[in-house]
Structures are given as structure tokens and as C-alpha cells.
Design a protein around this motif. Structure first.
Motif, mmCIF file in Angstrom:
data_model
loop_
_atom_site.group_PDB
_atom_site.id
_atom_site.type_symbol
_atom_site.label_atom_id
_atom_site.label_comp_id
_atom_site.label_asym_id
_atom_site.label_seq_id
_atom_site.Cartn_x
_atom_site.Cartn_y
_atom_site.Cartn_z
ATOM 1 N N SER A 247 0.827 -1.208 0.000
ATOM 2 C CA SER A 247 0.000 0.000 0.000
ATOM 3 C C SER A 247 0.857 1.252 0.000
ATOM 4 O O SER A 247 1.272 1.723 1.047
ATOM 5 C CB SER A 247 -0.916 0.002 1.219
ATOM 6 N N GLY A 248 1.175 1.765 -1.172
ATOM 7 C CA GLY A 248 1.813 3.044 -1.414
ATOM 8 C C GLY A 248 2.589 3.696 -0.301
ATOM 9 O O GLY A 248 3.585 3.193 0.175
ATOM 10 N N LEU A 249 2.093 4.844 0.132
ATOM 11 C CA LEU A 249 2.826 5.702 1.062
ATOM 12 C C LEU A 249 2.958 5.125 2.459
ATOM 13 O O LEU A 249 3.771 5.623 3.244
ATOM 14 C CB LEU A 249 2.132 7.072 1.133
ATOM 15 N N ILE A 250 2.194 4.115 2.808
ATOM 16 C CA ILE A 250 2.293 3.558 4.162
ATOM 17 C C ILE A 250 3.674 2.967 4.408
ATOM 18 O O ILE A 250 4.119 2.837 5.544
ATOM 19 C CB ILE A 250 1.192 2.491 4.404
ATOM 20 N N LYS A 251 4.375 2.637 3.320
ATOM 21 C CA LYS A 251 5.731 2.096 3.469
ATOM 22 C C LYS A 251 6.700 3.141 4.016
ATOM 23 O O LYS A 251 7.792 2.813 4.466
ATOM 24 C CB LYS A 251 6.231 1.583 2.111
ATOM 25 N N LEU A 252 6.298 4.417 3.959
ATOM 26 C CA LEU A 252 7.160 5.495 4.454
ATOM 27 C C LEU A 252 6.949 5.785 5.935
ATOM 28 O O LEU A 252 7.509 6.746 6.467
ATOM 29 C CB LEU A 252 6.900 6.775 3.648
ATOM 30 N N VAL A 253 6.141 4.966 6.601
ATOM 31 C CA VAL A 253 5.864 5.206 8.018
ATOM 32 C C VAL A 253 7.134 5.117 8.852
ATOM 33 O O VAL A 253 7.242 5.731 9.916
ATOM 34 C CB VAL A 253 4.797 4.210 8.533
ATOM 35 N N GLY A 254 8.129 4.367 8.350
ATOM 36 C CA GLY A 254 9.397 4.272 9.075
ATOM 37 C C GLY A 254 10.063 5.621 9.232
ATOM 38 O O GLY A 254 10.685 5.915 10.261
ATOM 39 N N ILE A 255 9.929 6.475 8.204
ATOM 40 C CA ILE A 255 10.505 7.820 8.274
ATOM 41 C C ILE A 255 9.816 8.632 9.371
ATOM 42 O O ILE A 255 10.462 9.365 10.125
ATOM 43 C CB ILE A 255 10.379 8.529 6.916
ATOM 44 N N LEU A 256 8.504 8.502 9.458
ATOM 45 C CA LEU A 256 7.756 9.214 10.496
ATOM 46 C C LEU A 256 8.181 8.759 11.885
ATOM 47 O O LEU A 256 8.255 9.563 12.819
ATOM 48 C CB LEU A 256 6.254 8.985 10.308
ATOM 49 N N ILE A 257 8.462 7.466 12.026
ATOM 50 C CA ILE A 257 8.908 6.944 13.325
ATOM 51 C C ILE A 257 10.251 7.565 13.708
ATOM 52 O O ILE A 257 10.463 7.965 14.863
ATOM 53 C CB ILE A 257 9.016 5.412 13.277
ATOM 54 N N VAL A 258 11.162 7.664 12.728
ATOM 55 C CA VAL A 258 12.467 8.263 13.007
ATOM 56 C C VAL A 258 12.318 9.723 13.407
ATOM 57 O O VAL A 258 12.918 10.192 14.388
ATOM 58 C CB VAL A 258 13.393 8.135 11.773
ATOM 59 N N VAL A 259 11.502 10.474 12.654
ATOM 60 C CA VAL A 259 11.291 11.900 12.955
ATOM 61 C C VAL A 259 10.674 12.069 14.336
ATOM 62 O O VAL A 259 11.112 12.907 15.136
ATOM 63 C CB VAL A 259 10.391 12.547 11.881
#
Length: 235
Positions: A5-17
Motif C-alpha cells: 500500500s503506497g505511502l504507508i511504506k514510508l511510516v518508518g521515516i515518520l517513526i524516526v522523525v
């Protein structure tokens, strides 16, 4: 077939931030981010841990600087900072801006030659900062009244390392940064030579040094104005 599912794969970046914003341990934050990202893209836990482990081993040399910390601590205990500051105060032509710019320029030259000086823990904190601070003034009474000057000295000393290192290393044809860029470009179908990338990096490095000189010269003027205010108040 597997559907991600598209952008959900970028949740790791949000966790780091979020982790950095909340001042959570950076290592733990990145570790959790990697696991969550792996689970989102449906990787087995064993493969996730394997990737994290292999990545750590591949980049373990980045932790070599930790070996220098005991030596730096021992030198500081025996007066490295004090001696550095005393040395600068004996040079009449030395100013804060000149000291910081000289380090930035030397760092830039060493980076474009492929030489690693050690950066913030080895040079900036134990040497550049006390030398720049020693060039502010020798009057202890004035020193106590301009703490804002010394805070900015710390910031600009750290910035000088970044100016010289980041804008100089890519001019060296065998730098890790250029090798990484070349690998990514070739993988995307755009082959490019290391020499060509280094050549295109040169103008940015030169412009950076010019702006650094201007910034540190302006800082000298600001320091002089702050000290003159204090001296005016004393009179």
C-alpha cells in the motif's frame, strides 16, 4: 501476488522523525523503524533482522571514531583546551572568524584530497572551539558579560566542519559519497563517471568557501560590536 500500500511504506521515516523529536534513543528509534517498515512490506522477521545485521556490519567502520574519544578525554584532562586558547591569545592577528575560517578551509582541502581529519569529536570540540573562544578577548570581566558570543562560537565552529567536509569530499574522485551516487545512478540506467561528478562538485565547494569567508568576517564585526557595547557600559 503481493500488493504493498503506497505511502504507508514510508511510516518508518515518520517513526524516526517522531523519535528524534521526542529525544528517544536514536539507535532504538532506527531499529524500531526498520522492523516496522519490514513488517509493512511483509518481510519475514528473520529476513528483517538479517538485513539490519548485515547493514550494521557493512557500516561498522563509521563507529571507529568512538576509539578516539578516550584519547581526546585524556588530552582534555591534561589541559588541551587551555593550551589551545593560550596559544591563540599570543597571536595578535588572530580573530574568531579567521580561526574558524582557517579550519573550514583546511578541512575542505583535506576532504578534496581524500584525507580524513576526524571532524567534530577530534578537532572541533577539543581544538577549534577553545582556540576560537580564546581569540574573542583576554579580559575575564568582558568574557563573563558576553555569553551569547561564546554560544555562537560553538555553533559556527561546528558549521565550519560541515562546510569543509560536506562540500569538499565529493570533489575527491574516490569518496564514498561519489561511489554511492554512481552506484545508484547506474542502477537506474544512467551511467556517469566519478571524474565528471567530482568536476561538477568543484564549483559548489568554491562558492561555499567564499560564503564561509563572508559569514565569518561578518561574525568578527558582530563580536567586536558586542565587546564594544560591554566596554562602553564599563566606561
Amino acid at each position: 501476488c503481493r500488493r504493498d500500500s503506497g505511502l504507508i511504506k514510508l511510516v518508518g521515516i515518520l517513526i524516526v522523525v517522531a523519535g528524534l523529536a521526542l529525544k528517544i534513543n536514536p539507535v532504538a528509534t532506527v531499529f524500531v523503524s526498520g522492523i516496522v517498515t519490514g513488517l509493512i512490506v511483509r518481510l519475514p522477521m528473520t529476513e528483517i533482522l538479517k538485513l539490519i545485521g548485515s547493514t550494521f556490519v557493512a557500516n561498522r567502520t563509521m563507529l571507529v571514531f568512538l576509539l578516539t574519544l578516550p584519547a581526546i578525554g585524556l588530552l582534555e584532562k591534561h589541559g588541551l583546551k587551555e593550551y589551545s586558547a593560550k596559544l591563540i591569545t599570543s597571536i595578535k592577528a588572530a580573530t574568531v572568524g579567521r580561526v574558524i575560517f582557517i579550519y573550514a578551509f583546511l578541512r575542505w582541502v583535506s576532504s578534496l584530497l581524500g584525507l580524513r581529519l576526524g571532524g567534530h569529536p577530534v578537532f572541533v570540540r577539543p581544538l577549534v572551539v577553545p582556540m576560537a573562544a580564546g581569540a574573542v578577548t583576554t579580559d575575564e570581566e568582558i568574557k563573563a558579560k558576553v555569553p551569547q558570543v561564546y554560544e555562537r562560537v560553538k555553533g559556527l565552529s561546528a558549521a565550519s566542519e560541515n562546510y569543509g567536509n560536506f562540500l569538499g569530499q565529493n570533489i575527491f574522485v574516490a569518496s564514498a559519497g561519489l561511489l554511492l551516487i554512481q552506484g545508484i545512478m547506474e542502477g537506474a540506467g544512467y551511467p556517469v563517471s566519478l571524474a565528471r561528478m567530482a568536476l561538477y562538485s568543484l564549483p559548489a565547494g568554491i562558492v561555499c568557501m567564499v560564503f564561509a569567508f563572508i559569514q565569518f568576517t561578518q561574525f568578527d564585526n558582530w563580536v567586536k560590536a558586542e565587546i564594544d557595547k560591554v566596554k562602553g557600559g564599563k566606561d
